[in-house]
Scaffold this motif. Structure first.
Motif, PDB file in Angstrom:
ATOM      1  N   THR A  34      86.771  55.899  20.305  1.00  0.00           N
ATOM      2  CA  THR A  34      87.612  55.201  19.329  1.00  0.00           C
ATOM      3  C   THR A  34      86.831  54.151  18.543  1.00  0.00           C
ATOM      4  O   THR A  34      87.130  53.889  17.379  1.00  0.00           O
ATOM      5  N   ALA A  35      85.861  53.531  19.180  1.00  0.00           N
ATOM      6  CA  ALA A  35      85.028  52.530  18.505  1.00  0.00           C
ATOM      7  C   ALA A  35      83.664  52.532  19.179  1.00  0.00           C
ATOM      8  O   ALA A  35      83.285  51.601  19.863  1.00  0.00           O
ATOM      9  N   GLU A  36      82.951  53.614  18.960  1.00  0.00           N
ATOM     10  CA  GLU A  36      81.672  53.791  19.635  1.00  0.00           C
ATOM     11  C   GLU A  36      80.641  52.791  19.125  1.00  0.00           C
ATOM     12  O   GLU A  36      80.650  52.399  17.964  1.00  0.00           O
ATOM     13  N   LEU A  37      79.775  52.381  20.045  1.00  0.00           N
ATOM     14  CA  LEU A  37      78.705  51.473  19.679  1.00  0.00           C
ATOM     15  C   LEU A  37      77.851  52.085  18.579  1.00  0.00           C
ATOM     16  O   LEU A  37      77.437  53.235  18.670  1.00  0.00           O
ATOM     17  N   GLN A  38      77.604  51.315  17.529  1.00  0.00           N
ATOM     18  CA  GLN A  38      76.750  51.778  16.438  1.00  0.00           C
ATOM     19  C   GLN A  38      75.316  51.327  16.699  1.00  0.00           C
ATOM     20  O   GLN A  38      75.055  50.126  16.836  1.00  0.00           O
ATOM     21  N   ALA A  39      74.409  52.277  16.808  1.00  0.00           N
ATOM     22  CA  ALA A  39      73.023  51.971  17.123  1.00  0.00           C
ATOM     23  C   ALA A  39      72.124  53.039  16.514  1.00  0.00           C
ATOM     24  O   ALA A  39      72.577  54.147  16.207  1.00  0.00           O
ATOM     25  N   PRO A  40      70.836  52.744  16.347  1.00  0.00           N
ATOM     26  CA  PRO A  40      69.900  53.743  15.818  1.00  0.00           C
ATOM     27  C   PRO A  40      69.855  54.973  16.717  1.00  0.00           C
ATOM     28  O   PRO A  40      70.153  54.889  17.911  1.00  0.00           O
ATOM     29  N   PRO A  41      69.466  56.115  16.158  1.00  0.00           N
ATOM     30  CA  PRO A  41      69.465  57.366  16.935  1.00  0.00           C
ATOM     31  C   PRO A  41      68.667  57.289  18.228  1.00  0.00           C
ATOM     32  O   PRO A  41      69.101  57.818  19.258  1.00  0.00           O
ATOM     33  N   GLU A  42      67.500  56.644  18.197  1.00  0.00           N
ATOM     34  CA  GLU A  42      66.685  56.612  19.411  1.00  0.00           C
ATOM     35  C   GLU A  42      67.349  55.789  20.516  1.00  0.00           C
ATOM     36  O   GLU A  42      67.208  56.094  21.703  1.00  0.00           O
ATOM     37  N   ILE A  43      68.102  54.757  20.135  1.00  0.00           N
ATOM     38  CA  ILE A  43      68.822  53.944  21.125  1.00  0.00           C
ATOM     39  C   ILE A  43      70.007  54.725  21.671  1.00  0.00           C
ATOM     40  O   ILE A  43      70.257  54.758  22.883  1.00  0.00           O
ATOM     41  N   LYS A  44      70.722  55.378  20.776  1.00  0.00           N
ATOM     42  CA  LYS A  44      71.884  56.137  21.194  1.00  0.00           C
ATOM     43  C   LYS A  44      71.486  57.291  22.120  1.00  0.00           C
ATOM     44  O   LYS A  44      72.189  57.609  23.080  1.00  0.00           O
ATOM     45  N   HIS A  45      70.351  57.910  21.835  1.00  0.00           N
ATOM     46  CA  HIS A  45      69.883  59.014  22.683  1.00  0.00           C
ATOM     47  C   HIS A  45      69.646  58.519  24.109  1.00  0.00           C
ATOM     48  O   HIS A  45      70.037  59.190  25.079  1.00  0.00           O
ATOM     49  N   ILE A  46      69.024  57.360  24.252  1.00  0.00           N
ATOM     50  CA  ILE A  46      68.766  56.814  25.597  1.00  0.00           C
ATOM     51  C   ILE A  46      70.076  56.518  26.302  1.00  0.00           C
ATOM     52  O   ILE A  46      70.267  56.868  27.480  1.00  0.00           O
ATOM     53  N   LEU A  47      70.991  55.881  25.607  1.00  0.00           N
ATOM     54  CA  LEU A  47      72.264  55.524  26.227  1.00  0.00           C
ATOM     55  C   LEU A  47      73.059  56.767  26.606  1.00  0.00           C
ATOM     56  O   LEU A  47      73.663  56.832  27.682  1.00  0.00           O
ATOM     57  N   GLU A  48      73.071  57.764  25.739  1.00  0.00           N
ATOM     58  CA  GLU A  48      73.809  58.991  26.038  1.00  0.00           C
ATOM     59  C   GLU A  48      73.219  59.705  27.249  1.00  0.00           C
ATOM     60  O   GLU A  48      73.940  60.219  28.107  1.00  0.00           O
ATOM     61  N   LYS A  49      71.910  59.735  27.328  1.00  0.00           N
ATOM     62  CA  LYS A  49      71.253  60.446  28.433  1.00  0.00           C
ATOM     63  C   LYS A  49      71.431  59.725  29.763  1.00  0.00           C
ATOM     64  O   LYS A  49      71.686  60.350  30.801  1.00  0.00           O
ATOM     65  N   ASP A  50      71.321  58.385  29.723  1.00  0.00           N
ATOM     66  CA  ASP A  50      71.242  57.629  30.970  1.00  0.00           C
ATOM     67  C   ASP A  50      72.538  56.927  31.362  1.00  0.00           C
ATOM     68  O   ASP A  50      72.689  56.554  32.522  1.00  0.00           O
ATOM     69  N   CYS A  51      73.460  56.738  30.410  1.00  0.00           N
ATOM     70  CA  CYS A  51      74.613  55.879  30.683  1.00  0.00           C
ATOM     71  C   CYS A  51      75.971  56.547  30.465  1.00  0.00           C
ATOM     72  O   CYS A  51      76.952  56.173  31.125  1.00  0.00           O
ATOM     73  N   TYR A  52      76.044  57.489  29.525  1.00  0.00           N
ATOM     74  CA  TYR A  52      77.343  57.990  29.112  1.00  0.00           C
ATOM     75  C   TYR A  52      78.077  58.765  30.198  1.00  0.00           C
ATOM     76  O   TYR A  52      79.303  58.887  30.141  1.00  0.00           O
ATOM     77  N   SER A  53      77.391  59.309  31.168  1.00  0.00           N
ATOM     78  CA  SER A  53      78.077  60.071  32.220  1.00  0.00           C
ATOM     79  C   SER A  53      79.147  59.229  32.897  1.00  0.00           C
ATOM     80  O   SER A  53      80.203  59.741  33.279  1.00  0.00           O
ATOM     81  N   CYS A  54      78.872  57.947  33.047  1.00  0.00           N
ATOM     82  CA  CYS A  54      79.836  57.057  33.708  1.00  0.00           C
ATOM     83  C   CYS A  54      80.452  56.058  32.736  1.00  0.00           C
ATOM     84  O   CYS A  54      81.613  55.686  32.896  1.00  0.00           O
ATOM     85  N   HIS A  55      79.668  55.614  31.748  1.00  0.00           N
ATOM     86  CA  HIS A  55      80.101  54.510  30.898  1.00  0.00           C
ATOM     87  C   HIS A  55      80.561  54.973  29.527  1.00  0.00           C
ATOM     88  O   HIS A  55      80.189  54.393  28.495  1.00  0.00           O
ATOM     89  N   SER A  56      81.352  56.015  29.478  1.00  0.00           N
ATOM     90  CA  SER A  56      81.947  56.455  28.216  1.00  0.00           C
ATOM     91  C   SER A  56      83.206  57.243  28.541  1.00  0.00           C
ATOM     92  O   SER A  56      83.485  57.561  29.701  1.00  0.00           O
ATOM     93  N   ASP A  57      83.973  57.572  27.501  1.00  0.00           N
ATOM     94  CA  ASP A  57      85.180  58.377  27.690  1.00  0.00           C
ATOM     95  C   ASP A  57      84.883  59.869  27.697  1.00  0.00           C
ATOM     96  O   ASP A  57      85.801  60.687  27.738  1.00  0.00           O
ATOM     97  N   GLN A  58      83.617  60.215  27.624  1.00  0.00           N
ATOM     98  CA  GLN A  58      83.235  61.616  27.762  1.00  0.00           C
ATOM     99  C   GLN A  58      83.258  62.005  29.246  1.00  0.00           C
ATOM    100  O   GLN A  58      83.098  61.154  30.115  1.00  0.00           O
ATOM    101  N   ARG A  59      83.459  63.280  29.481  1.00  0.00           N
ATOM    102  CA  ARG A  59      83.517  63.782  30.861  1.00  0.00           C
ATOM    103  C   ARG A  59      82.321  64.695  31.075  1.00  0.00           C
ATOM    104  O   ARG A  59      82.266  65.804  30.568  1.00  0.00           O
ATOM    105  N   ARG A  60      81.330  64.168  31.799  1.00  0.00           N
ATOM    106  CA  ARG A  60      80.082  64.897  32.003  1.00  0.00           C
ATOM    107  C   ARG A  60      79.818  65.028  33.501  1.00  0.00           C
ATOM    108  O   ARG A  60      79.261  64.120  34.123  1.00  0.00           O
TER     109      ARG A  60
END
Length: 457
Positions: A34-60
């Motif tokens: 709904t209001a995803e953190l806005q960050a450069p692609p390289e930052i977002k890639h790190i967060l998605e790979k290492d953090c989003y499994s638990c710290h997002s509304d995505q189900r991984r």
């Protein structure tokens, strides 16, 4: 029935129970950001790979995460993690809070607390590499010049934040933890220069805390220990130095292993603004405190390295280097109260102004006076000590600097009216006394006497 048959029956029963358990699978909600953190692609890639499994509304979930009873543990960890930090909604928060959240996340990674070690064991792809950690740190632009914040309060401070309140009227936190007005008389344990949010902090301790720090009895800290972390916004001055500006908050901790057994043996509270408004919205705010301090549980949940000469056989528990004062100094200012501090961002030095009891009587009298803060008119026999240290990175908090090796100690003893004040300076590797020219000594005396005490409620 043969022994083999009995074993076979047990296996069949176990399979039936295991299969039946798979039915009891409460959902893990998943929805678009709904209001995803806005960050450069390289930052977002790190967060998605290492953090989003638990710290997002995505189900991984990996295939083995889907199996009950392990699924129940995974679900609990994910829902708990989302409450703590959710990158799918972080963008809706005020900019200052987004920044503070990212700094805390990077600090958790640096301390090895995140991603959870047990999670990384099963999901090695989520491990944060040193290169990725360096990229995250560089993105946060640590130690960017502080804006002039003298008239600006943090986003989360109430509209009445600049209106002082009687300390006796301050409300307890929502968990019932009481405010302690006596913190203003506690002694300094250390200071912190926070580049992550452009604040200064005095870490003060009551008599129990100071005695424990000076004796090295801090693993664990004894019951009755109380800390106050007092924070001010940094304010650039015309002298090129950063000074304490508006009072921001005071955080209190009290050690009681039995009394606070449900919150890691500590009571927690935070009050913001000159009106000292309780920080929490309900009693659950304490989970934020315990979660933040979890990475330093090996230090009894205390981030601060007390400035003390007490020795410890453990690394990074005390700050001995900052306490390396020769015993032949006329005074040992670390046992005095702190008046104010400043930082020279060019030389990476920090200085704290201490006062003896006579000096502090004047400071405390001024605390109750009306009007804008100003330099006290110290009485005869007041002694001020300005201690200047080199700075080093705080090993427990990314974005903070703490005192390192002492560089100088300057003393001013206030004389009776009409007589010159006594100035002495000790500097160099061994803090030996030097004798500056009279004009320089006069300038330094004027500087020490002109420093305005850090504002308190």
């Amino acid at each position: 029935m043969s022994k083999m048959s009995a074993v076979g029956n047990l296996i069949v029963a176990g399979v039936i129970v295991f299969t039946a358990l798979q039915v009891f699978r409460p959902s893990i909600p998943a929805k678009p950001a709904t209001a995803e953190l806005q960050a450069p692609p390289e930052i977002k890639h790190i967060l998605e790979k290492d953090c989003y499994s638990c710290h997002s509304d995505q189900r991984r979930l990996s295939w083995f995460d889907q199996i009950v009873p392990g699924y129940w543990l995974v679900r609990h960890d994910i829902l708990t993690a989302r409450e703590r930090l959710n990158f799918s909604t972080l963008g809706a928060m005020p900019a200052a809070l987004q920044k503070a959240t990212l700094y805390e996340a990077v600090n958790m990674i640096q301390l090895g607390a995140m991603p959870l070690p047990q999670f990384v064991e099963l999901h090695p792809e989520a491990k944060v590499t040193p290169e990725e950690l360096a990229t995250l740190k560089a993105y946060l632009m640590l130690w960017a010049p502080a804006p002039n914040q003298s008239g600006k309060a943090p986003d989360s401070v109430s509209p009445l934040a600049h209106q002082p309140i009687s300390l006796a009227m301050v409300q307890p936190e929502f968990n019932g933890f009481p405010f302690d007005p006596s913190f203003k008389g506690w002694k300094p344990i250390s200071t912190t220069d926070r580049g992550d949010n452009n604040t200064f902090r005095f870490v003060l301790g009551n008599d129990v805390a100071v005695k424990a720090a000076y004796s090295g009895n801090i693993s664990p800290w004894p019951d009755g220990t109380r800390f106050a972390k007092v924070a001010w916004l940094q304010e650039p001055g015309p002298d090129g130095l950063l000074h304490p500006g508006k009072f921001w908050q005071v955080e209190l901790m009290e050690k009681g292993a039995k009394r606070y057994k449900d919150t890691e043996g500590w009571g927690w509270g935070r009050w913001r603004g000159m009106d000292l408004k309780p920080y929490g919205k309900d009693a659950d705010f304490v989970n934020e405190c315990t979660g933040c301090h979890e990475p330093v549980r090996g230090n009894d949940y205390v981030y601060t390295l007390p400035v003390t000469a007490a020795k410890s056989n453990r690394d990074e528990v005390v700050n001995n280097r900052a306490a390396a004062f020769p015993i032949n100094l006329p005074y040992q200012p670390l046992g005095w109260s702190a008046i104010t501090m400043y930082v020279d961002p060019k030389s990476h030095t920090t200085a704290t102004l201490y006062g003896n009891d006579t000096a502090m009587q004047t400071v405390h009298t001024q605390d109750t006076a009306m009007g804008a803060p100003k330099a006290p008119a110290y009485s005869e026999d007041a002694v001020l000590a300005l201690v200047t240290w080199a700075q080093r990175d705080d090993p427990h908090w990314f974005g903070a600097r703490i005192p390192d090796k002492p560089l100088s100690v300057e003393l001013v003893q206030v004389a009776a009216a009409g007589r010159p004040n006594l100035y002495r300076r000790f500097a160099g590797r061994d803090l030996l006394e030097d004798h500056p020219a009279a004009s320089i000594a006069a300038q330094r005396v004027n500087l020490l006497l002109s420093l305005v005490p850090a504002q308190l409620p």
